[in-house]
Motif scaffolding. Structure first.
Motif, PDB file in Angstrom:
ATOM      1  N   ARG A   1       0.828  -1.292  -0.026  1.00 12.19           N
ATOM      2  CA  ARG A   1       0.087  -0.074   0.103  1.00 12.19           C
ATOM      3  C   ARG A   1       0.743   1.230  -0.180  1.00 12.19           C
TER       4      ARG A   1
ATOM      5  N   SER B   1      -1.817   7.093   3.240  1.00 14.35           N
ATOM      6  CA  SER B   1      -2.395   8.421   3.044  1.00 14.35           C
ATOM      7  C   SER B   1      -1.844   9.326   3.862  1.00 14.35           C
TER       8      SER B   1
ATOM      9  N   TYR C   1      -2.139   5.455   8.276  1.00 11.58           N
ATOM     10  CA  TYR C   1      -2.932   4.435   7.689  1.00 11.58           C
ATOM     11  C   TYR C   1      -2.638   3.566   6.719  1.00 11.58           C
TER      12      TYR C   1
ATOM     13  N   SER D   1      -4.476   1.287   4.247  1.00  8.43           N
ATOM     14  CA  SER D   1      -5.442   0.685   3.546  1.00  8.43           C
ATOM     15  C   SER D   1      -5.641   1.209   2.283  1.00  8.43           C
ATOM     16  N   SER D   2      -4.714   1.911   1.685  1.00 11.98           N
ATOM     17  CA  SER D   2      -4.974   2.597   0.503  1.00 11.98           C
ATOM     18  C   SER D   2      -5.066   1.470  -0.515  1.00 11.98           C
ATOM     19  N   SER D   3      -5.767   1.824  -1.776  1.00  8.19           N
ATOM     20  CA  SER D   3      -5.881   0.799  -2.952  1.00  8.19           C
ATOM     21  C   SER D   3      -4.866   1.101  -4.113  1.00  8.19           C
TER      22      SER D   3
ATOM     23  N   THR E   1      -8.401   7.217  -2.874  1.00  6.77           N
ATOM     24  CA  THR E   1      -8.054   6.008  -1.994  1.00  6.77           C
ATOM     25  C   THR E   1      -9.093   5.901  -0.770  1.00  6.77           C
ATOM     26  N   GLU E   2      -8.969   4.614  -0.115  1.00  8.98           N
ATOM     27  CA  GLU E   2      -9.650   4.363   1.047  1.00  8.98           C
ATOM     28  C   GLU E   2      -9.329   5.316   2.310  1.00  8.98           C
ATOM     29  N   ASP E   3      -8.038   5.987   1.961  1.00 12.67           N
ATOM     30  CA  ASP E   3      -7.636   7.217   2.927  1.00 12.67           C
ATOM     31  C   ASP E   3      -7.855   8.288   2.638  1.00 12.67           C
TER      32      ASP E   3
ATOM     33  N   ASN F   1      -8.330  11.646   4.694  1.00 20.25           N
ATOM     34  CA  ASN F   1      -8.918  11.410   6.090  1.00 20.25           C
ATOM     35  C   ASN F   1      -8.188  12.041   7.215  1.00 20.25           C
TER      36      ASN F   1
END
Length: 332
Positions: free
Chosen positions: A18, A21, A54, A56-58, A96-98, A132
């Motif tokens: 990953r 973020s 964080y 969990s980035s895609s 991204t998720e972040d 985030n």
């Protein structure tokens, strides 16, 4: 990027490694909130990447690196004139998720050439997206001291007043770390009304940009803000200190002199009634107490404890010498 004319479409591989973020745990020496050093290196074996708390980035380091390497910016004079495959469009518009856009990531990874290209490509509202950690690309470019990227962003009229999770605007960040060039780009580009609002904005600790610059002894930034008409007597939100109170607490003679010469109110009182002279005498700082007296400080102002500055002298002869005998009131 793939261009019109039949270039072969590429596939962007999204793997489990990953890109993280934000900026909250960047592995550089400057302190910004709670920072943790990342020990991971990118797969290409280059310099250490800038990672956040964080995970969990895609998007991956490789996919970002591949995109940057394969972009031939010179093929199009204007990025908006280029044609892209559906995969490329999806990649460029990914959040991204972040909460990071590709522009956030380009700045974090200090790919400034690619960041400039994205700034030319993206509409203004996309460049105001907060991740985030509530950081915009302008926050990140300022924190990483990238004045040319800051310039590009402000020229596209990004919002200067957005606040991160600490309540800091990008100008707060510049004032904290002493990044004069970044600050200059922001204050020179803002309209008078937006600049006034930005200079009055307090972070979640109640500090304006002038307070932050004073606390970190960034005198050049203090001068820049003064040239732009900052209110020298604005009070921070927790105890009512002005920049002069803060400079006195820091024993910063240069800042005290600068503020007094520019017209700061020498008798401004905190919420507890203490003036800068109360603080200087209470800290046994005779030199600053002398400066304040020369600037006309009222020696008989009483704080909420009914104390004058003289009451706090504690027998210090150098400070007592600043108070004429007529100012000493003896109660029987």
């Amino acid at each position: 990027m793939a261009r019109s004319g039949g270039e072969k479409e590429r596939k962007f591989e999204l793997e489990d490694n990953r890109i993280d973020s934000g900026i909250e745990s960047i592995s550089i020496s400057r302190d910004y909130g709670s920072l943790d050093s990342s020990e991971e290196k990118d797969k290409l074996g280059t310099e250490e990447r800038l990672d956040s708390a964080y995970v969990s980035s895609s998007l991956t380091v490789d996919s970002l690196g591949d995109l940057i390497e394969e972009c031939i910016i010179s093929d199009c004079e204007n990025p908006t004139d280029c044609e892209y495959t559906e995969e490329e469009v999806n990649f460029l518009t990914t959040v991204t998720e972040d909460g990071d856009t590709i522009l956030h990531l380009a700045i974090i990874h200090e790919e400034q050439r690619f960041a400039h290209w994205l700034i030319d490509l993206f509409p203004q509202e996309l460049m105001d997206i907060q991740n985030n950690l509530y950081q915009t690309p302008l926050h990140l470019a300022t924190y990483l001291n990238q004045p040319t990227v800051v310039k590009g962003l402000v020229e596209k009229k990004v919002l200067l007043e957005l606040q991160d999770q600490e309540g800091n605007t990008p100008l707060h960040v510049a004032c904290e770390h002493g990044f004069l060039e970044c600050a200059s780009e922001m204050v020179h580009s803002a309209s008078p009304s937006k600049l006034a609002n930005m200079l009055e904005t307090q972070n979640w600790r109640g500090l304006t940009c002038l307070h932050v610059a004073t606390l970190h002894k960034h005198h050049r930034l203090m001068r820049l803000l003064m040239k732009k008409g900052v209110d020298l007597n604005i009070q921070e939100g927790t105890s009512g200190k002005t920049a002069l109170h803060m400079a006195v607490e820091l024993h910063d003679v240069q800042a005290v002199t600068l503020l007094l010469n520019r017209g700061a109110n020498v008798d401004a009182a905190m919420f507890n009634g203490c003036t800068a002279l109360h603080l200087a005498v209470g800290r046994q700082d005779a030199s600053i107490a002398n400066l304040l007296c020369q600037a006309g400080a009222d020696k008989m102002i009483r704080n909420m404890e009914d104390e004058t500055a003289l009451d706090l002298a504690d027998g210090n002869d150098d400070i007592l010498a600043l108070f004429p005998f007529d100012d000493i009131q003896i109660n029987f």
